[in-house]
Design a protein around this motif. Structure first.
Motif, short mmCIF file in Angstrom:
data_model
loop_
_atom_site.label_atom_id
_atom_site.label_comp_id
_atom_site.label_asym_id
_atom_site.label_seq_id
_atom_site.Cartn_x
_atom_site.Cartn_y
_atom_site.Cartn_z
N GLU A 81 -48.36 62.21 19.94
CA GLU A 81 -48.72 60.64 19.83
C GLU A 81 -47.33 60.66 19.18
O GLU A 81 -46.90 59.49 19.56
CB GLU A 81 -50.06 61.01 18.96
CG GLU A 81 -50.00 59.91 18.08
CD GLU A 81 -50.13 59.24 17.04
OE1 GLU A 81 -49.49 57.93 16.88
OE2 GLU A 81 -49.16 59.91 16.02
N ALA A 82 -47.19 61.54 18.29
CA ALA A 82 -45.15 61.37 17.92
C ALA A 82 -44.46 60.89 18.62
O ALA A 82 -43.30 60.42 18.75
CB ALA A 82 -45.00 62.37 16.67
N ARG B 34 -45.06 57.42 20.15
CA ARG B 34 -44.27 56.37 18.69
C ARG B 34 -42.98 56.20 18.79
O ARG B 34 -42.11 55.70 18.06
CB ARG B 34 -44.88 56.80 17.81
CG ARG B 34 -45.82 56.66 16.89
CD ARG B 34 -46.67 56.31 15.81
NE ARG B 34 -46.83 58.08 15.87
CZ ARG B 34 -46.60 58.38 14.70
NH1 ARG B 34 -45.69 57.68 13.61
NH2 ARG B 34 -46.67 60.12 14.15
N THR C 3 -50.35 63.88 2.87
CA THR C 3 -49.52 62.85 2.93
C THR C 3 -49.64 62.64 1.61
O THR C 3 -48.82 60.81 1.70
CB THR C 3 -49.76 61.91 4.13
OG1 THR C 3 -51.25 61.23 4.88
CG2 THR C 3 -49.21 62.56 5.94
N GLU D 156 -46.66 57.81 0.61
CA GLU D 156 -46.04 56.25 0.54
C GLU D 156 -44.95 56.18 -0.18
O GLU D 156 -45.08 55.82 -1.14
CB GLU D 156 -47.73 55.40 0.26
CG GLU D 156 -48.60 55.50 1.71
CD GLU D 156 -49.89 54.71 1.54
OE1 GLU D 156 -49.72 53.25 0.99
OE2 GLU D 156 -51.31 55.05 2.11
N THR E 256 -50.97 65.82 17.98
CA THR E 256 -50.14 65.01 17.30
C THR E 256 -48.67 64.92 17.27
O THR E 256 -48.53 63.74 17.37
CB THR E 256 -50.39 65.91 15.73
OG1 THR E 256 -49.97 67.18 15.36
CG2 THR E 256 -52.19 65.85 15.14
N SER F 156 -44.69 60.67 9.11
CA SER F 156 -43.90 59.65 10.36
C SER F 156 -45.22 58.62 10.27
O SER F 156 -44.78 57.10 10.08
CB SER F 156 -43.69 60.05 10.87
OG SER F 156 -43.99 60.73 11.82
N LYS F 157 -46.24 58.80 9.85
CA LYS F 157 -47.65 57.36 9.64
C LYS F 157 -47.90 56.66 8.77
O LYS F 157 -48.52 56.12 7.83
CB LYS F 157 -48.68 58.05 10.51
CG LYS F 157 -48.76 58.84 12.07
CD LYS F 157 -50.36 59.29 12.67
CE LYS F 157 -50.56 59.57 13.24
NZ LYS F 157 -51.56 60.00 13.52
N VAL F 158 -47.10 57.40 7.30
CA VAL F 158 -47.17 56.75 6.32
C VAL F 158 -46.08 56.60 5.34
O VAL F 158 -46.39 55.62 4.50
CB VAL F 158 -48.02 57.87 5.28
CG1 VAL F 158 -49.11 57.95 6.03
CG2 VAL F 158 -47.52 58.76 4.91
N GLU G 228 -47.01 64.14 11.09
CA GLU G 228 -47.75 63.38 10.19
C GLU G 228 -47.04 62.37 9.27
O GLU G 228 -47.56 61.32 8.99
CB GLU G 228 -48.61 65.15 9.65
CG GLU G 228 -49.54 64.56 9.07
CD GLU G 228 -50.17 65.54 8.39
OE1 GLU G 228 -51.29 66.06 8.97
OE2 GLU G 228 -50.58 66.49 7.32
#
Length: 351
Positions: free
Chosen positions: A243-244, A247, A158, A162, A240, A183-185, A181
């Motif tokens: 976890e997504a 979210r 990633t 950003e 992962t 979508s976290k940043v 992955e």
């Protein structure tokens, strides 16, 4: 006069190494030609956070179990280290980097045209996999899009994403994992041709291998096979991706019909701009080097009986997926295909 090998394996990744393991038990003179500069096969090219779907002892090549790692399913670097140590352990004859550009056949002998000169062999095992043949569908307007486009084969991490607006395309495992992955940043959307389907949370690669094995045995015995909920193409719920899900990220917007200069047009006609498209749309088969000696379909697939090329004597293909043996594109599964292939090669060279 140039040496004529009994066998040349094209590709030094997991499939080529599995074949070499069984070849070293024979008296055949063989050589591996590997395009990569270093050992580790296609694993060197994957995204940084990729992990195996199974624990180490369920992800091993024949002869030597992968050493266990401390935190569950082995990460990329652990797998690369295992493949390198495996190659070193058995002292396989490998030349790299050597790109096989073309294979021809003259008077029953294969002539391999490579970046390091010509090589000759009585038989050839192609074990080049799929990573060199990423597939991106030809969507209307794809050439006018001004943003950046990469395939999952080029995605690493990633870094520098950003504040970018990113569209992930594809409903398979790579799409779900890269979406999780990225979508976290930053701001992400997910485009899929159909609704993604997920395996139960407790299913991992061990279960899938057992399902593939059961399917293999059933078809061998002429019995009907019912995989029930275990569709091998469904998304594995790795940590992962779980976890997504928590979210609320695993929501598809469906498919888009065409590109604009700055983004896409969704099926409902709405437009949305993106800075980056990540295509998680799979691969064709990296078999272009064989075009002079076999016919391939649009995906690079070749007509085989098991792993043997049906219309070209002396040619075998190992590790390309279901059409070269169930689970043959996996570390634990390719051993079965490799063993059978070397048995056939040995018999062929006796004649």
């Amino acid at each position: 006069m140039a040496e004529v090998y009994d066998v040349i394996i094209i590709g030094g990744g997991q499939s080529g190494l599995a074949c070499a393991y069984y070849l070293r038990r024979t008296k055949l003179n063989y050589l591996i030609l590997d395009e990569q500069e270093n050992c580790g096969g296609a694993w060197q090219k994957t995204w940084d956070s990729l992990r195996l779907f199974s624990p180490a002892d369920q992800s091993s090549l024949p002869g030597w179990l992968m050493p266990k790692n401390e935190d569950g399913f082995p990460p990329k670097d652990h797998v690369i280290n295992y493949l390198c140590k495996y190659e070193e352990r058995y002292d396989f004859p490998v030349k790299r980097p050597v790109k096989v550009e073309n294979v021809e056949k003259e008077s029953g002998v294969f002539k391999l045209k490579t970046s390091a000169g010509d090589f000759s062999a009585k038989t050839v095992i192609s074990a080049t996999g799929t990573w060199k043949a990423p597939f991106i569908p030809k969507v209307k307007g794809i050439d006018i899009f001004r943003g950046k486009q990469i395939h999952s084969a080029q995605y690493k991490n990633t870094d520098k994403l950003e504040n970018k607006k990113v569209l992930i395309v594809g409903e398979g495992n790579s799409g779900a994992q890269i979406l999780a992955e990225v979508s976290k940043v930053t701001n992400t959307s997910w485009a899929t041709l159909k609704d993604p389907e997920y395996l139960p949370d407790d299913v991992d690669g061990r279960v899938l291998f057992n399902v593939a094995t059961a399917k293999y045995k059933a078809e061998k015995e002429g019995k009907k096979f019912d995989p029930a909920a275990y569709n091998l193409g469904n998304i594995l719920m790795v940590p992962t991706v779980k976890e997504a899900r928590e979210r609320g990220v695993l929501k598809t917007k469906g498919s888009f019909t065409e590109f604009t200069e700055n983004g896409v047009i969704w099926e409902d006609g709405t437009k949305e701009d993106f800075d980056l498209i990540i295509w998680c749309t799979g691969f064709h088969y990296a078999t272009d080097h064989l075009n002079n000696i076999v016919d391939t379909d649009a995906n690079g697939k070749i007509i085989t009986e098991g792993t043997r090329a049906k219309n070209t004597n002396g040619l075998w293909l190992v590790g390309y997926g279901g059409w070269t043996g169930y689970a043959s594109a996996t570390l634990i599964g390719v051993g079965r295909s490799a063993r059978a292939t070397i048995q056939e090669v040995s018999e062929y060279l006796k004649d």
